[in-house]
Scaffold this motif. Structure first.
Motif, PDB file in Angstrom:
ATOM      1  N   GLU A  70     -12.231  13.721 -23.184  1.00  0.00           N
ATOM      2  CA  GLU A  70     -12.048  15.020 -22.533  1.00  0.00           C
ATOM      3  C   GLU A  70     -10.684  15.098 -21.850  1.00  0.00           C
ATOM      4  N   ALA A  71     -10.235  13.985 -21.283  1.00  0.00           N
ATOM      5  CA  ALA A  71      -8.922  13.960 -20.644  1.00  0.00           C
ATOM      6  C   ALA A  71      -7.806  14.133 -21.669  1.00  0.00           C
ATOM      7  N   VAL A  72      -7.982  13.524 -22.850  1.00  0.00           N
ATOM      8  CA  VAL A  72      -6.992  13.690 -23.918  1.00  0.00           C
ATOM      9  C   VAL A  72      -6.919  15.148 -24.348  1.00  0.00           C
ATOM     10  N   LYS A  73      -8.063  15.778 -24.519  1.00  0.00           N
ATOM     11  CA  LYS A  73      -8.097  17.172 -24.957  1.00  0.00           C
ATOM     12  C   LYS A  73      -7.402  18.086 -23.943  1.00  0.00           C
ATOM     13  N   GLU A  74      -7.631  17.827 -22.662  1.00  0.00           N
ATOM     14  CA  GLU A  74      -7.033  18.670 -21.627  1.00  0.00           C
ATOM     15  C   GLU A  74      -5.522  18.468 -21.535  1.00  0.00           C
ATOM     16  N   LYS A  75      -5.092  17.204 -21.600  1.00  0.00           N
ATOM     17  CA  LYS A  75      -3.672  16.890 -21.435  1.00  0.00           C
ATOM     18  C   LYS A  75      -2.867  17.187 -22.697  1.00  0.00           C
ATOM     19  N   TYR A  76      -3.476  16.959 -23.856  1.00  0.00           N
ATOM     20  CA  TYR A  76      -2.781  17.132 -25.139  1.00  0.00           C
ATOM     21  C   TYR A  76      -3.614  18.037 -26.041  1.00  0.00           C
ATOM     22  N   PRO A  77      -3.591  19.329 -25.822  1.00  0.00           N
ATOM     23  CA  PRO A  77      -4.459  20.256 -26.570  1.00  0.00           C
ATOM     24  C   PRO A  77      -4.188  20.282 -28.074  1.00  0.00           C
ATOM     25  N   ASP A  78      -2.996  19.834 -28.503  1.00  0.00           N
ATOM     26  CA  ASP A  78      -2.659  19.838 -29.924  1.00  0.00           C
ATOM     27  C   ASP A  78      -2.986  18.506 -30.603  1.00  0.00           C
ATOM     28  N   MET A  79      -3.604  17.600 -29.860  1.00  0.00           N
ATOM     29  CA  MET A  79      -3.939  16.280 -30.395  1.00  0.00           C
ATOM     30  C   MET A  79      -5.459  16.146 -30.508  1.00  0.00           C
TER      31      MET A  79
END
Length: 519
Positions: free
Chosen positions: A216-225
């Motif tokens: 979830e942290a990855v999705k929030e910080k890097y929305p294109d990843m």
């Protein structure tokens, strides 16, 4: 007709060839003609000589080209260069040349089936465990046990009887198991720099459920990843099942030595919970939306910052291996213990039924398995172009300047070849990698059914029908692409209509008989 011929071959060989799991000896003798020729110093073509040393000279055999196919897209010119280097060794010793064909992972299985059915020349090929029993039943691959004593005695001796048993059906040996890790653990691999930037203590992550805050942290910080990507359109289920030779019917959690009951994996509560979780993740955007149909190589997605991580097997050196492919520093979090089953000897090398001279192909297999120079050429390519030595002892290799895993013309997949454990270690891995791998194999939990050889001939029609059903549902469910509340009951219903219960019953019967014979 091929199936019928294969059946007659197996019956004939059964009286002279027997390999049993746990036996201390492996006898895979050829027919009397070949044995007589061996004594007289002549091979099957009557052209080999035996000098005063008693060592046969096969250099006077008729010229022959062995066509070899394995996955991993490579440049045509690169394959020709590697083939030429390998042929220098093989021609001098066996009067044999080698033609290497490489096909992308996404289309490899389709290409193999096309070549099997077309009759196009093909001698030697890589394939995974999933196709083994059907390849035997359909007569697509040659029984090689009849050739081992004469044409591959060194390779035969170096592979244990227990491992040969894992490629044996009805007393016939049909494949060479790759010498690599022969156990597996499962885990999650991801880009270290991204995770470190998020400030999450990922060392405490022990299960698939524990991954959620990180993803979830990855999705929030890097929305294109994409937080989670698939690998070739599939995602493994992170379980400790014994697939009992393949097809359908498993021992769920084979680390329990008392578990000997064959079940339909797709009907278990464990499977249902996994696919429900994957669907939930997909709805949250934690899994790439086209995961079940994705064909882009995972390493390219990591390298181009399109994806953060994926589920993976865990073994000694896996992090360095993934870094070599992607160019990114990778962390791998183990989530299961290491265990071993028949299916964990998962990379197999076959002689295709298309081969005009199976004995010459087995001869080449033997040389690759036992000759470090030849295996290094085939694994790593041309020195100075595809790799260079990283130390004076030539025990480690790396990419030359300007080359990496995304632009090399000859990708290196040591695990895919017959014997990676006689090749140099890639820089970034522990220099004692092969020793660590051997220890890993020896300390893994052993399934009570390891060595069981599943024979699907009695239910081959049901297997074919059920695989068609499986192809329709399994990847989509496991990648979170469809709602399990709807798709899973229909999947199970269609499997039953296709005869999965007959497969389960037949496999249980064979397993019971095998277990009784071991006592």
């Amino acid at each position: 007709m091929k199936k019928f011929i294969s059946f007659l071959l197996v019956i004939t060989l059964f009286t002279t060839l027997f390999v049993g799991c746990g036996k201390s000896e492996n006898k895979a003798n050829g027919n009397e003609t070949k044995d007589s020729e061996a004594v007289s110093g002549k091979g099957s073509e009557g052209t080999s000589d035996e000098g005063s040393t008693g060592v046969k000279d096969y250099s006077k055999q008729e010229p022959y080209t062995v066509k070899l196919m394995l996955p991993g897209t490579a440049g045509t010119n690169d394959c020709e260069e590697v083939s030429a280097l390998a042929s220098e060794i093989l021609k001098k010793k066996y009067n044999t040349t080698l033609e290497i064909v490489r096909v992308g992972f996404g289309t490899y299985a389709q290409q193999v089936n096309l070549m099997f059915s077309s009759g196009e020349k093909l001698d030697m090929l890589y394939n995974d465990r999933g196709s083994f029993t059907s390849a035997v039943s359909n007569g697509q691959i040659v029984e090689i046990g009849q050739y081992l004593d004469e044409y591959a005695p060194e390779m035969k001796a170096q592979i244990s009887a227990d491992d040969w048993a894992c490629t044996t059906i009805n007393g016939g040996i049909y494949a060479v198991p790759a010498n690599k890790e022969k156990a597996v653990a499962w885990g999650f691999a991801f880009v270290k720099s991204v995770a470190d930037e998020l400030g999450i203590d990922y060392s405490k992550i022990k299960t698939e459920e524990d991954l959620v805050p990180l993803l979830e942290a990855v999705k929030e910080k890097y929305p294109d990843m994409y937080p989670v990507m698939s690998n070739g359109g599939s995602m493994n289920t992170m379980t400790m099942n014994d697939e009992l030779g393949g097809d359908f019917g498993i021992l769920e959690n084979c680390t329990d030595p008392n578990n000997k009951t064959v079940v339909n994996w797709y009907e278990t509560d464990t499977y249902r919970k996994i696919v429900e979780r994957r669907y939930e993740w997909a709805q949250k955007g934690l899994i790439m939306p086209d995961a079940a149909s994705n064909t882009e190589p995972w390493a390219n997605m990591i390298a181009s910052n399109k994806a953060f991580g994926r589920f993976t097997n865990v073994k000694p050196g896996i992090e360095a291996e993934m870094q070599k492919a992607s160019g990114k520093e990778i962390v791998v979090l183990p989530m299961t213990d290491a265990y071993t089953t028949t299916n964990r000897l998962d990379i197999l090398w076959y002689v295709a039924h298309n081969s005009e001279k199976p004995e010459r192909t087995v001869q080449v297999m033997n040389e690759i398995y036992t000759n470090p120079e030849l295996q290094n050429i085939l694994t790593n390519g041309v020195e100075g172009k595809h790799y260079e030595y990283a130390n004076a002892a030539k025990t480690m290799v790396r990419y030359p300047k300007g080359v990496d895993g995304t632009n090399t013309g000859y990708p290196s997949y040591p695990w895919a070849w017959l014997n990676e454990m006689i090749t140099p270690v890639w820089e970034g891995a522990d220099e004692n990698l092969w020793k660590l791998t051997d220890e890993y194999n020896k300390t893994a939990i052993v399934s009570p059914a390891k060595g069981f050889g599943w024979n699907n001939e009695n239910v081959i029609n049901e297997v074919t029908a059920c695989k068609n059903v499986q192809n329709k549902y399994a990847n989509a469910l496991e990648c979170g692409s469809v709602d399990p509340a709807v798709a899973l009951p229909q999947f199970i219903k269609d499997l039953k209509a296709a005869g999965v219960d007959n497969i389960i019953k037949e496999k249980q019967s064979q397993l019971d008989e095998w277990l009784a014979a071991k006592k």
